[in-house]
Design an enzyme around this catalytic site. Structure first.
Site, mmCIF file in Angstrom:
data_model
loop_
_atom_site.group_PDB
_atom_site.id
_atom_site.type_symbol
_atom_site.label_atom_id
_atom_site.label_comp_id
_atom_site.label_asym_id
_atom_site.label_seq_id
_atom_site.Cartn_x
_atom_site.Cartn_y
_atom_site.Cartn_z
ATOM 1 N N GLU A 1 -1.725 -22.814 37.366
ATOM 2 C CA GLU A 1 -1.931 -22.084 38.616
ATOM 3 C C GLU A 1 -0.972 -20.920 38.783
ATOM 4 O O GLU A 1 -1.327 -19.853 39.285
ATOM 5 C CB GLU A 1 -1.775 -23.072 39.768
ATOM 6 C CG GLU A 1 -1.957 -22.492 41.141
ATOM 7 C CD GLU A 1 -1.625 -23.508 42.233
ATOM 8 O OE1 GLU A 1 -2.150 -23.358 43.338
ATOM 9 O OE2 GLU A 1 -0.821 -24.426 41.972
ATOM 10 N N ASP B 1 0.530 -19.528 50.934
ATOM 11 C CA ASP B 1 1.122 -20.656 51.644
ATOM 12 C C ASP B 1 2.005 -21.446 50.670
ATOM 13 O O ASP B 1 1.481 -22.215 49.887
ATOM 14 C CB ASP B 1 0.053 -21.547 52.291
ATOM 15 C CG ASP B 1 -1.140 -21.828 51.368
ATOM 16 O OD1 ASP B 1 -1.383 -21.093 50.394
ATOM 17 O OD2 ASP B 1 -1.845 -22.807 51.651
#
Length: 531
Positions: free
Chosen positions: A491, A307
């Site tokens: 991340e 996403d």
């Protein structure tokens, strides 16, 4: 709180006191059922749309200081009064999400392996009940880091790879048991242990987690977790019984033209995501489409873990064109193939040969269907399949490596995938996720640890060792460069430029970071083992 009707003899003040006592007396049940987007009514939408907090995830994670019904009633009474301050109202009625205190600082003179070992306790959360949207878990667990204050489903598998390197078998056991608890209590593994994640899952890596544990404790572990594996499978296949020539799709299952069953990502609740409420409302409005349709596609993309990405966009560029549920994803069906193979193995361990044969046949049919519908012979690459248009998606992505990881592809297909990875995806810092630059975080120029791992192992499975080693070395180098510059493991990474962090998407790049730590530690161990 369960819905309660107010007895006639109770006035409003006594009723509110009764609710408060229920809240205090049954905290475990209250926190499990508190769903801020439902329980706070207009207050939730107003806080998110104003917005009171710069990050839409903050308010759903806040702890209410009174029962939600009490706070909602206060809001209804006070909001139209002169001088009402919404931000001040929230501050009086909610506690900000807890931030575990830490004096952790990076030591740039230490090795990255030492840094990661020191990080595990920082990222570990104890099973302390909290009267919020957080779903209590019975055992300790690792969170990704940053704004991600809860366990996440597919992140955790890649985190476990690093825990395994560090000999943290007990913590791996705890995390597998936590996911088993979620399957038993909610019927599936949610996106994360928050009440607002209950309507969706994430890529089904539970069977791979159980295999990690089995590597440490023996193959009988598979049988031990067999009932939970079956329940996980039942969740993904729910709706299959409703399919026919007239009904092609139901929930996460799609009946293909040849009668085979394949799966798609889905979400049971066609509303704005609570943790991205303002963003979703704005996308739906800008799209000029049916809002519920847009919300469903946005949420399904969140279930995918990607996403967002151009792979879900009809025009390949704009979020307003999102159409996730119209696509048969390569990665999801490869993972479910592995789950079917695992359930066959569980049946054999239990001496049930008939059931083992049944799941082998399911896996065989899924493999044949995936190769039929997702392999593009002209491009020599795996693509998501648009089951509505009956055509391949035009967007090449790293999801194509999943059939290699699970050894579903032919040697010729694996060669085609390897050639495209080397020609189009390989960059100075590893493999980019797609070839499109859209500003979405699951597109170029970003690279992500889980996709590097799946790619490297998939290439190795088909003897493309040189390319696998190149990807691993470039990814390791990118991680180490950013670590030396910033003291952080993040991340995602900008793999088209040396030493650059990733960017794009709905929120800033996060530090921590669970799956980056796990994959890097495992790759370093593999690299050092060859010396």
């Amino acid at each position: 709180m369960a819905m309660l009707s107010r007895p006639n003899f109770l006035n409003a003040r006594v009723w509110l006191l009764f609710l408060w006592l229920c809240w205090l007396g049954d905290g475990q049940r209250a926190q499990a059922q508190y769903r801020p987007h439902q329980d706070l009514g207009a207050l939730f939408a107003d806080v998110q749309l104003k917005p009171v907090f710069p990050d839409s995830k903050t308010f759903p994670d806040c702890i209410p200081l009174a029962p939600p019904a009490v706070i909602a009633q206060r809001y209804a009474q006070e909001k139209d009064q002169p001088g009402f301050d919404l931000k001040a109202f929230v501050a009086r009625n909610f506690q900000l999400p807890p931030q575990p205190g830490t004096n952790f600082t990076s030591n740039l003179d230490a090795t990255v392996e030492t840094h990661i070992q020191r990080l595990w306790p920082v990222l570990t959360r104890q099973p302390v009940p909290e009267e919020s949207s957080l779903l209590a878990l019975p055992k300790p667990y690792i969170v990704p880091g940053g704004r991600f204050r809860e366990i996440y489903y597919w992140d955790s598998y890649f985190t476990m790879l690093g825990l395994q390197v560090n000999g943290q078998t007990e913590l791996i056991q705890h995390m597998v048991d936590n996911f088993t608890h979620l399957i038993q209590t909610t019927g599936h593994i949610p996106n994360g242990n928050r009440s607002y994640y209950l309507s969706r899952s994430q890529p089904p890596f539970y069977a791979l987690m159980v295999r990690v544990l089995a590597q440490e404790k023996g193959k009988r572990v598979l049988a031990q977790y067999g009932p939970a594996l079956q329940k996980e499978y039942d969740f993904w296949m729910a709706g299959a019984q409703d399919l026919s020539s007239q009904t092609q799709a139901s929930k996460r299952v799609v009946r293909m033209p040849n009668g085979a069953l394949l799966n798609r990502y889905w979400d049971d609740d066609p509303q704005p995501r609570p943790e991205a409420y303002k963003e979703d409302v704005e996308v739906a409005k800008a799209s000029q489409r049916d809002p519920q349709e847009v919300y469903r596609h946005l949420r399904a993309a969140a279930e995918s873990g990607w996403d967002f990405s151009s792979r879900w966009l009809a025009d390949g560029a704009h979020l307003t064109s999102i159409e996730t549920t119209n696509l048969i994803p390569v990665d999801l069906n490869a993972l479910l193939y592995h789950l079917e193979v695992t359930l066959a193995e569980v049946a054999r361990l239990n001496g049930n040969q008939g059931r083992a044969k049944e799941f082998i046949q399911k896996a065989k049919k899924r493999k044949e269907a995936l190769l039929l519908y997702c392999w593009n012979p002209q491009e020599q690459f795996f693509f998501d399949y648009h089951w509505v248009k009956k055509s391949h998606s035009p967007v090449p992505t790293l999801a194509a490596v999943f059939p290699l990881y699970f050894c579903m592809a032919t040697k010729a297909q694996a060669k085609g995938v390897a050639q495209k990875l080397e020609a189009d995806f390989l960059q100075t810092g590893g493999l980019r996720t797609t070839l499109q630059h859209t500003g979405q975080q699951w597109d170029a120029p970003n690279g992500w640890a889980p996709l590097q791992w799946m790619s490297i192992q998939g290439l190795k499975a088909y003897k493309h060792k040189a390319l696998a080693d190149t990807v691993a070395q470039r990814w390791i180098r990118q991680n180490l460069r950013v670590f030396k510059e910033t003291g952080k493991l993040t991340e995602k990474y900008h793999v088209e430029q040396a030493g650059q962090e990733g960017g794009g998407g709905e929120y800033p790049n996060q530090d921590g970071f669970g799956w980056t730590n796990g994959v890097l530690l495992r790759l370093l161990k593999d690299q050092n083992g060859r010396r």
